[in-house]
Design a protein around this motif. Structure first.
Motif, PDB file in Angstrom:
ATOM      1  N   PHE A 112       0.835  -1.194   0.000  1.00 39.55           N
ATOM      2  CA  PHE A 112       0.000   0.000   0.000  1.00 39.55           C
ATOM      3  C   PHE A 112       0.873   1.248   0.000  1.00 39.55           C
ATOM      4  CE2 PHE A 112      -2.576  -3.254   2.144  1.00 39.55           C
ATOM      5  CZ  PHE A 112      -3.688  -3.245   1.299  1.00 39.55           C
ATOM      6  N   LEU A 113       0.417   2.255  -0.730  1.00 39.67           N
ATOM      7  CA  LEU A 113       1.156   3.513  -0.812  1.00 39.67           C
ATOM      8  C   LEU A 113       0.903   4.403   0.388  1.00 39.67           C
ATOM      9  CD1 LEU A 113       2.902   5.570  -2.374  1.00 39.67           C
ATOM     10  CD2 LEU A 113       0.811   6.297  -3.577  1.00 39.67           C
ATOM     11  N   VAL A 114      -0.368   4.509   0.835  1.00 42.49           N
ATOM     12  CA  VAL A 114      -0.747   5.459   1.876  1.00 42.49           C
ATOM     13  C   VAL A 114      -1.906   4.893   2.674  1.00 42.49           C
ATOM     14  CG1 VAL A 114      -2.241   6.684   0.224  1.00 42.49           C
ATOM     15  CG2 VAL A 114      -1.498   7.867   2.298  1.00 42.49           C
ATOM     16  N   VAL A 136       5.317   4.998   6.368  1.00 42.44           N
ATOM     17  CA  VAL A 136       4.062   4.960   5.612  1.00 42.44           C
ATOM     18  C   VAL A 136       3.324   6.278   5.794  1.00 42.44           C
ATOM     19  CG1 VAL A 136       1.852   3.773   5.283  1.00 42.44           C
ATOM     20  CG2 VAL A 136       3.887   2.478   5.978  1.00 42.44           C
ATOM     21  N   PRO A 137       3.004   6.997   4.731  1.00 40.71           N
ATOM     22  CA  PRO A 137       2.223   8.226   4.887  1.00 40.71           C
ATOM     23  C   PRO A 137       0.826   7.920   5.406  1.00 40.71           C
ATOM     24  CG  PRO A 137       2.539   7.713   2.554  1.00 40.71           C
ATOM     25  CD  PRO A 137       3.374   6.745   3.322  1.00 40.71           C
ATOM     26  N   ASN A 138       0.324   8.785   6.305  1.00 41.68           N
ATOM     27  CA  ASN A 138      -0.998   8.599   6.901  1.00 41.68           C
ATOM     28  C   ASN A 138      -1.775   9.911   6.829  1.00 41.68           C
ATOM     29  OD1 ASN A 138      -2.204   7.625  10.251  1.00 41.68           O
ATOM     30  ND2 ASN A 138      -3.260   7.691   8.304  1.00 41.68           N
ATOM     31  N   ILE A 139      -2.848   9.921   6.064  1.00 48.76           N
ATOM     32  CA  ILE A 139      -3.747  11.067   6.023  1.00 48.76           C
ATOM     33  C   ILE A 139      -4.874  10.776   7.008  1.00 48.76           C
ATOM     34  CG2 ILE A 139      -5.296  12.453   4.594  1.00 48.76           C
ATOM     35  CD1 ILE A 139      -3.561  11.681   2.171  1.00 48.76           C
ATOM     36  N   VAL A 140      -4.818  11.429   8.174  1.00 46.50           N
ATOM     37  CA  VAL A 140      -5.800  11.204   9.230  1.00 46.50           C
ATOM     38  C   VAL A 140      -7.090  11.923   8.846  1.00 46.50           C
ATOM     39  CG1 VAL A 140      -6.359  11.584  11.654  1.00 46.50           C
ATOM     40  CG2 VAL A 140      -4.033  10.937  10.995  1.00 46.50           C
ATOM     41  N   THR A 141      -8.174  11.190   8.814  1.00 47.86           N
ATOM     42  CA  THR A 141      -9.418  11.733   8.272  1.00 47.86           C
ATOM     43  C   THR A 141     -10.198  12.565   9.283  1.00 47.86           C
ATOM     44  OG1 THR A 141     -10.425   9.578   8.742  1.00 47.86           O
ATOM     45  CG2 THR A 141      -9.681   9.985   6.486  1.00 47.86           C
ATOM     46  N   TYR A 142     -10.573  11.968  10.442  1.00 48.76           N
ATOM     47  CA  TYR A 142     -11.578  12.627  11.288  1.00 48.76           C
ATOM     48  C   TYR A 142     -11.234  12.528  12.771  1.00 48.76           C
ATOM     49  CZ  TYR A 142     -16.480  13.869  12.532  1.00 48.76           C
ATOM     50  OH  TYR A 142     -17.618  14.458  13.025  1.00 48.76           O
ATOM     51  N   ALA A 143      -9.997  12.255  13.126  1.00 54.76           N
ATOM     52  CA  ALA A 143      -9.580  12.179  14.533  1.00 54.76           C
ATOM     53  C   ALA A 143      -9.073  13.544  14.982  1.00 54.76           C
ATOM     54  CB  ALA A 143      -8.498  11.116  14.707  1.00 54.76           C
ATOM     55  N   VAL A 339       5.272   9.079  -5.831  1.00 54.78           N
ATOM     56  CA  VAL A 339       5.128   7.811  -6.549  1.00 54.78           C
ATOM     57  C   VAL A 339       5.581   6.605  -5.727  1.00 54.78           C
ATOM     58  CG1 VAL A 339       5.320   8.932  -8.786  1.00 54.78           C
ATOM     59  CG2 VAL A 339       7.393   8.113  -7.643  1.00 54.78           C
ATOM     60  N   ASP A 340       6.099   6.849  -4.546  1.00 55.22           N
ATOM     61  CA  ASP A 340       6.389   5.786  -3.593  1.00 55.22           C
ATOM     62  C   ASP A 340       6.224   6.397  -2.203  1.00 55.22           C
ATOM     63  OD1 ASP A 340       8.762   7.266  -3.065  1.00 55.22           O
ATOM     64  OD2 ASP A 340       9.871   6.089  -4.542  1.00 55.22           O
ATOM     65  N   ARG A 341       6.391   5.597  -1.169  1.00 54.35           N
ATOM     66  CA  ARG A 341       6.132   6.109   0.175  1.00 54.35           C
ATOM     67  C   ARG A 341       7.029   7.296   0.533  1.00 54.35           C
ATOM     68  NH1 ARG A 341       5.409   0.437   3.632  1.00 54.35           N
ATOM     69  NH2 ARG A 341       3.360  -0.118   2.748  1.00 54.35           N
ATOM     70  N   LYS A 342       8.290   7.204   0.188  1.00 55.95           N
ATOM     71  CA  LYS A 342       9.234   8.258   0.544  1.00 55.95           C
ATOM     72  C   LYS A 342       8.897   9.570  -0.163  1.00 55.95           C
ATOM     73  CE  LYS A 342      14.182   9.348   0.738  1.00 55.95           C
ATOM     74  NZ  LYS A 342      15.558   8.850   0.448  1.00 55.95           N
ATOM     75  N   SER A 343       8.686   9.523  -1.464  1.00 56.16           N
ATOM     76  CA  SER A 343       8.387  10.751  -2.202  1.00 56.16           C
ATOM     77  C   SER A 343       6.994  11.274  -1.869  1.00 56.16           C
ATOM     78  CB  SER A 343       8.528  10.523  -3.711  1.00 56.16           C
ATOM     79  OG  SER A 343       7.648   9.521  -4.171  1.00 56.16           O
TER      80      SER A 343
END
Length: 386
Positions: A112-114, A136-143, A339-343
Motif C-alpha cells: 500500500f502507498l498510503v 508509511v504516509p498517513n492522512i488522518v481523516t476525522y480524529a 510515486v512511492d512512500r518516501k516521495s
C-alpha cells in the motif's frame, strides 16, 4: 582448485546480487504501485463495526465514492503515474486501539502507498507511531486529538479540527453567544473526551466561565446516566456540555429531557451521526459545534452530494466527507510526484487541493491544516440537513 574457487566466487556474487534484487523488489512492492496493472493500492482504515461503526462506515463509503469518481475520470491526471487507477482496501479496526495498531502493522508490511483514516483519536494515536516507524504516509481523516500532530511525525497530516480548537471555540460560544458563565461537563474517559475537557477548562479559566461539576463516563459500558445528570443539575449550571460521541451523546440528551431538565445542551462535532438524532429524540435547546462543511453551491461539495444522495440518501456525514477528501488529497500528492512512500511523504505537506470538509487543504510543518471558521448550530438544523 583455482578454477573451482573462481566458480564459487562467481556463484557467491550471483547469490548476493539476487538477494539485493529481491530486497529491492520487495521494497518496490510495498510502495503500493503495480506497474503491470497500472494500479495504485490505497489502504483505508476505521471502525467499520462495533460501537463506533457508523463513523467507519461513513469513512469507507466516502473513500469508495472518491475512488470510483477518480477511476471514472481516467485515473491519475498528471505526473509519472498519469493514467494509473486506484484500488482501495478497507480495514476494520473496530474502534479498538490495539486492533488499529495491528492494522497499521499489516498495512506497513503490505503493498500500500498510503493509509487513510481513522476517526477515533485513541485509534489514531495507536496507529500513527507504527506508520511513522515504517515510513508509511498517513492522512488522518476525522480524529481530533491535539497530540496526533504534536508527536512530530513527518508522515502525518490531519484533515479535521483539533480538540483544542473545538474546545476553545465552545468556551467562547458559551460566554459570547449563550451569555452563560457556568457549565457542568460530562466527558468520556477516552482521548477525545479528555482532550476536549482539558482544552475547555484552559479557555474557560481565561475568559471567566466556571466549571461547576465534572463527571466521566465509559463508552460502551455506561448507559444509565441518571446519577451523573443529577450531580450536574444540583450545581445549577448555565449549560450542560457533553464531550462524548454519538451513542452516549444521544442517550444523555434523551435522559436529560426525561428527567424534566430543560438546560441548553452543547456538544462537539463527534455527535453528527444519524444514530445520535435517533437516540436523542427531542432536539430543543441542543447545540452542536461543527465546520460549515457541505455547501452544495461549491462544485466540490455538489459532486460528492450528487454521488452520495442517490446511493445512500440525505447528505454525507462528516466521516464520509473527510474520507472522500482524504482520497482527493492523496491523488493530488501522487500527481505532484508522490510515486512511492518516501516521495509521497516529501510532497505531502506541500499539497494544496480543494475539498468538501475544508474549502482548501493546505498543511503546516506539523501536519495541521488551515481551517475555515467553526460554527455552532441548533442540533435540529444539523439533523434536518441530513
Amino acid at each position: 582448485m583455482k578454477r573451482r574457487m573462481n566458480m564459487l566466487k562467481k556463484m557467491a556474487i550471483i547469490i548476493v546480487s539476487l538477494a539485493f534484487l529481491a530486497i529491492g523488489t520487495a521494497g518496490w512492492a510495498k510502495d503500493g504501485i503495480d506497474a503491470e496493472k497500472k494500479l495504485i493500492n490505497l489502504a483505508g482504515y476505521d471502525a467499520a463495526t462495533g460501537k463506533y461503526g457508523d463513523y467507519g462506515q461513513g469513512n469507507k463509503k466516502g473513500q469508495e465514492l472518491a475512488v470510483e469518481e477518480i477511476n471514472e475520470m481516467g485515473g491519475i491526471q498528471a505526473g509519472p503515474l498519469k493514467g494509473y487507477k486506484l484500488k482501495l482496501t478497507f480495514f476494520d479496526d473496530r474502534g479498538d486501539p490495539k486492533e488499529s495498531a495491528n492494522v497499521a502493522k499489516n498495512v506497513s508490511s503490505s503493498d500500500f502507498l498510503v493509509a487513510l483514516g481513522p476517526t477515533m483519536s485513541s485509534c489514531a494515536l495507536a496507529a500513527t507511531p507504527v506508520y511513522s516507524r515504517n515510513g508509511v504516509p498517513n492522512i488522518v481523516t476525522y480524529a481530533n486529538a491535539n497530540t496526533l500532530t504534536e508527536q512530530g511525525f513527518d508522515n502525518v497530516v490531519r484533515l479535521t479540527f483539533t480538540t483544542r480548537s473545538i474546545a476553545y471555540e465552545m468556551a467562547n460560544t458559551v460566554k459570547e453567544q449563550f451569555k452563560k458563565d457556568s457549565v457542568a461537563i460530562i466527558s468520556e474517559n477516552q482521548d477525545y473526551g479528555q482532550q476536549l475537557l482539558k482544552g475547555f477548562k484552559e479557555k474557560a479559566a481565561e475568559i471567566g466561565v466556571k466549571v461547576l461539576s465534572e463527571s466521566v463516563i465509559t463508552p460502551g459500558q455506561d448507559i444509565d446516566f441518571k446519577s451523573v445528570l443529577m450531580k450536574a443539575k444540583a450545581n445549577n449550571p448555565g449549560v450542560l456540555l457533553i464531550f462524548v460521541t454519538y451513542n452516549e451523546g444521544g442517550l444523555l440528551v434523551k435522559q436529560t429531557r426525561q428527567m424534566g431538565w430543560d438546560i441548553p445542551i452543547y456538544g462537539p462535532d463527534g455527535l453528527i451521526e444519524s444514530k445520535f438524532f435517533e437516540l436523542a429524540g427531542e432536539m430543543k435547546d441542543v447545540y452542536i459545534i461543527r465546520s460549515p462543511a457541505v455547501d452544495i453551491k461549491r462544485p466540490a461539495a455538489k459532486v460528492l452530494v450528487d454521488r452520495w444522495t442517490p446511493k445512500y440518501g440525505g447528505i454525507p456525514p462528516l466521516a464520509a466527507i473527510y474520507g472522500y477528501d482524504a482520497v482527493k488529497v492523496a491523488v493530488k500528492v501522487i500527481e505532484m510526484g508522490g510515486v512511492d512512500r518516501k516521495s509521497f511523504i516529501q510532497h505531502l505537506k506541500d499539497v494544496k487541493v480543494e475539498g468538501v470538509g475544508n474549502p482548501m487543504y493546505e498543511f503546516d510543518k506539523t501536519g495541521e491544516g488551515k481551517r475555515p471558521l467553526l460554527v455552532t448550530s441548533p442540533a435540529a438544523e444539523v439533523r434536518d440537513q441530513k
